[in-house]
Motif scaffolding. Structure first.
Motif, short mmCIF file in Angstrom:
data_model
loop_
_atom_site.label_atom_id
_atom_site.label_comp_id
_atom_site.label_asym_id
_atom_site.label_seq_id
_atom_site.Cartn_x
_atom_site.Cartn_y
_atom_site.Cartn_z
N VAL A 4 -12.92 5.05 33.07
CA VAL A 4 -12.60 3.67 33.43
C VAL A 4 -12.75 3.54 34.95
CG1 VAL A 4 -10.80 1.90 33.47
CG2 VAL A 4 -11.00 3.45 31.50
N ASP A 5 -13.57 2.60 35.37
CA ASP A 5 -13.72 2.27 36.79
C ASP A 5 -12.50 1.42 37.15
OD1 ASP A 5 -14.35 1.21 39.29
OD2 ASP A 5 -16.43 0.78 38.78
N GLY A 6 -11.43 2.10 37.53
CA GLY A 6 -10.14 1.43 37.74
C GLY A 6 -10.19 0.33 38.78
N ILE B 176 -18.89 4.60 30.68
CA ILE B 176 -18.06 4.06 31.76
C ILE B 176 -17.68 2.63 31.44
CG2 ILE B 176 -17.94 3.53 34.23
CD1 ILE B 176 -20.30 5.58 34.56
N VAL B 177 -16.39 2.32 31.53
CA VAL B 177 -15.90 0.95 31.36
C VAL B 177 -15.91 0.30 32.73
CG1 VAL B 177 -13.96 -0.50 30.70
CG2 VAL B 177 -14.46 1.56 29.38
N THR B 178 -16.79 -0.68 32.92
CA THR B 178 -16.94 -1.36 34.20
C THR B 178 -17.82 -2.58 34.04
OG1 THR B 178 -17.56 -1.05 36.53
CG2 THR B 178 -18.99 -0.03 34.88
N ASN B 179 -17.74 -3.49 34.98
CA ASN B 179 -18.71 -4.58 35.06
C ASN B 179 -19.66 -4.36 36.22
OD1 ASN B 179 -17.82 -5.92 32.81
ND2 ASN B 179 -16.38 -7.21 33.94
N THR C 200 -24.44 3.03 28.24
CA THR C 200 -23.72 3.88 29.21
C THR C 200 -22.57 3.10 29.85
OG1 THR C 200 -25.69 5.19 29.67
CG2 THR C 200 -23.93 5.26 31.31
N LEU C 201 -22.85 1.87 30.24
CA LEU C 201 -21.84 1.04 30.89
C LEU C 201 -21.26 0.08 29.85
CD1 LEU C 201 -23.72 0.20 34.21
CD2 LEU C 201 -22.21 2.14 33.71
N ILE C 202 -19.97 0.10 29.73
CA ILE C 202 -19.27 -0.77 28.78
C ILE C 202 -18.66 -1.92 29.56
CG2 ILE C 202 -17.38 -0.93 27.12
CD1 ILE C 202 -17.79 2.08 26.64
N ARG C 203 -19.18 -3.09 29.32
CA ARG C 203 -18.68 -4.28 30.00
C ARG C 203 -17.44 -4.80 29.28
NH1 ARG C 203 -21.68 -6.74 33.54
NH2 ARG C 203 -21.24 -8.85 32.83
N GLY D 206 -7.80 -15.57 27.65
CA GLY D 206 -6.63 -14.71 27.85
C GLY D 206 -6.62 -13.44 27.04
N ARG D 207 -7.70 -13.15 26.28
CA ARG D 207 -7.74 -11.95 25.42
C ARG D 207 -8.79 -10.98 25.96
NH1 ARG D 207 -6.03 -12.55 19.71
NH2 ARG D 207 -7.51 -10.85 19.48
N LEU D 208 -8.42 -9.71 25.97
CA LEU D 208 -9.33 -8.65 26.41
C LEU D 208 -10.49 -8.49 25.43
CD1 LEU D 208 -10.00 -6.17 28.27
CD2 LEU D 208 -8.60 -4.82 26.70
N TRP D 209 -11.69 -8.33 25.95
CA TRP D 209 -12.83 -7.96 25.13
C TRP D 209 -13.53 -6.78 25.81
CZ3 TRP D 209 -17.79 -8.03 27.11
CH2 TRP D 209 -17.97 -8.76 28.29
N LEU D 210 -13.99 -5.85 25.02
CA LEU D 210 -14.77 -4.70 25.49
C LEU D 210 -16.02 -4.59 24.63
CD1 LEU D 210 -12.00 -1.97 25.94
CD2 LEU D 210 -13.26 -3.14 27.76
#
Length: 190
Positions: free
Chosen positions: A65-67, A154-157, A175-178, A184-188
């Motif tokens: 996770v790209d914090g 990697i979770v990042t935008n 590779t990159l998970i946007r 108001g709801r999280l989406w991955l």
């Protein structure tokens, strides 16, 4: 895997020959030891193959996770809430998440420097799954290197355009998970 099977068959045939032919009994200990050794090699090859499959499956579950990126996903000032929610979702989905942060992440969300353990407590991860890079060190190449080392996504935008020359896998689909928030709801994009 073929070599241990071949050796086992050859050794077994040697043992049968030593048992059935007069005057060949001296060969029985050698044939028996060879059969035992080849059986052990066969079992090791079989078990090692299963171990590699388990390691590949475990590697597929690693995710970074790209914090410093995720804490901006709700817009406005950086927040710890999106990080907690992303970590919880990844854990629920069966991933083994780790997070990497810029050195100033603690200042942005807590008004003070926060080391690995403090940020880990804040987002619900053990300290050995959190890395705060040193001051003056960009987090992006560290994130990419850790992901490469673990074969992780990697979770990042962030698109890491400045680092694609050294880490071309970042341009590979998947590779990159946007992610982010809609209504108001999280989406991955898992």
């Amino acid at each position: 895997m073929i070599a241990p099977v071949f050796l086992l068959v050859l050794s077994a045939l040697g043992a049968i020959y030593a048992l059935t032919q007069p005057g060949a009994a001296d060969w029985l200990p050698l044939a028996g030891l060879s059969a035992l050794a080849s059986l052990l090699l066969l079992l090791k090859a079989w078990w090692g193959g299963r171990g590699r499959a388990v390691r590949r499956r475990a590697a597929a579950n690693h995710i970074i996770v790209d914090g410093s990126n995720v804490m901006h996903w709700k817009g406005g000032p950086p927040q710890i809430g999106p990080l907690r929610e992303v970590i919880a979702r990844l854990l629920d989905e069966g991933f083994a998440p780790a997070a990497v942060f810029d050195a100033n992440a603690g200042h942005k969300i807590g008004g003070r420097y926060m080391h690995d353990q403090a940020l880990g407590r804040a987002i619900g991860l053990p300290a050995d799954r959190v890395l705060v890079v040193d001051k003056g060190t960009p987090a992006d190449p560290v994130i990419l290197a850790v992901a490469r080392g673990y074969g992780a996504r990697i979770v990042t935008n962030d698109r890491y355009r400045d680092w694609l020359h050294d880490y071309p896998e970042a341009a590979q689909p998947g590779t990159l998970i946007r992610g982010g928030y809609r209504d108001g709801r999280l989406w991955l994009d898992l």
